[in-house]
Design a protein around this motif. Sequence first.
Motif, short mmCIF file in Angstrom:
data_model
loop_
_atom_site.label_atom_id
_atom_site.label_comp_id
_atom_site.label_asym_id
_atom_site.label_seq_id
_atom_site.Cartn_x
_atom_site.Cartn_y
_atom_site.Cartn_z
N SER A 192 1.06 -1.14 0.13
CA SER A 192 -0.01 -0.20 -0.09
C SER A 192 0.89 1.29 0.09
O SER A 192 0.65 2.30 -0.68
CB SER A 192 -0.97 -0.11 1.31
N SER A 232 1.48 4.11 -3.08
CA SER A 232 0.91 5.50 -2.83
C SER A 232 1.63 6.43 -3.85
O SER A 232 2.53 6.37 -4.37
CB SER A 232 1.13 5.96 -1.34
N GLY A 254 0.19 5.97 5.41
CA GLY A 254 0.08 5.33 4.07
C GLY A 254 1.38 5.37 3.33
O GLY A 254 1.64 5.02 2.34
N TYR A 255 2.33 5.95 4.00
CA TYR A 255 3.97 6.18 3.35
C TYR A 255 4.33 4.67 3.00
O TYR A 255 5.19 4.63 2.32
CB TYR A 255 4.49 6.80 4.33
#
Length: 365
Positions: free
Chosen positions: A122, A126, A364-365
């Motif tokens: 994820s 991103s 979300g990094y």
Amino acid sequence: LGLGAAAAWWRRASATDEIAAPGNGPAEGGCLATPASGLADEAPPSAHLEPVPQALADFRPVRADDLTDERRAAITAVFRHIPRPSRLMQHLAAVDLLNEASAARLVELIAAEPVIAGKLLSAVNSPLYGLQTPVASVAQAVTFLGLTQVRGICLRYALMQSFAQEAPERQTLLDRVWQSSALACEMAHAMTHTLSIRDPGAVGSAVLLSFLGRLAVTATTPTRLLVAMDQPDHLSRTRSEQDLLGVGAGEVGRLLMRDWDLPEPIIASACDAGDCLTRALPASDPRDAEALALTYLCARLGERLAAGALPSLQAFDLLGDASADFFHLRQSLLPARLNRWAAALRAPTLSSRLGRLQAASFRGY
């Protein structure tokens, strides 16, 4: 011949007397910092030596090893209820990425942890990284980002599992520490490559683990005490932590990592960097000293950026910063090296990347 020998003896005696004359040394009582010779690029100019700031001279750090056994056990017991991270975290912190076998092993370990692997994918997909082709596996993530960054992302998520909070107010405080660590790790990744630091992956891990104590303190300490310890600079915050907890957050991290049975060299790389606040860098091993200094610098700047005390690295002047936080670091790194570090910090690509990281959700990094 006799007259020549006498003249030579007289010249040597005069030179010795001149060197020993009281007026040629530092003023009596003048507290001057001495650069660590192991990191010297050139002879230090006399103007490079500055008096130690009074607030720093008055501060006496307390290390975990200075405490009695009973006091260490009591502090450890306060934080023992924090869930122990998975075994993956120990592998991520300890693995040597300098050979292909270890790299392949790391990919296997991450892939065997579905939650961590999912969060990694994820993060890689991103907008922060702007990859044109979606990444579908851990091995592909390593291909696109490299082992050092993949290791750092997974290590952060492995730690996050131990510090999840349901209370929104406390989670907000934790989020700022997480953002500090994310910014510091991104900075370390860029700086280690720009400055050709040995084992950049180890420096990145040390930067992240150096925040462990702050995470533990933020997750468990009563909110009213957290407010009292929330000081604008690292020296003031560490002093407040010592007054209220007995030791600073960095030493809390040392005790917690020992309780988690992490190898002592890993603990030292993360926690000994905190000594840059109160003492000059050790001259015995220049490479290790430089890694400790970079770990400390990135952690402190990550905190300033996350707190809003520093708008961007473009506004930071390493050579002219007057805070006590960087006093010993400035005195230990001589001008040529300081200039290289300052130039690396001001690189537009680094500022741009950190700006995107601040604008995005670091989770979300």
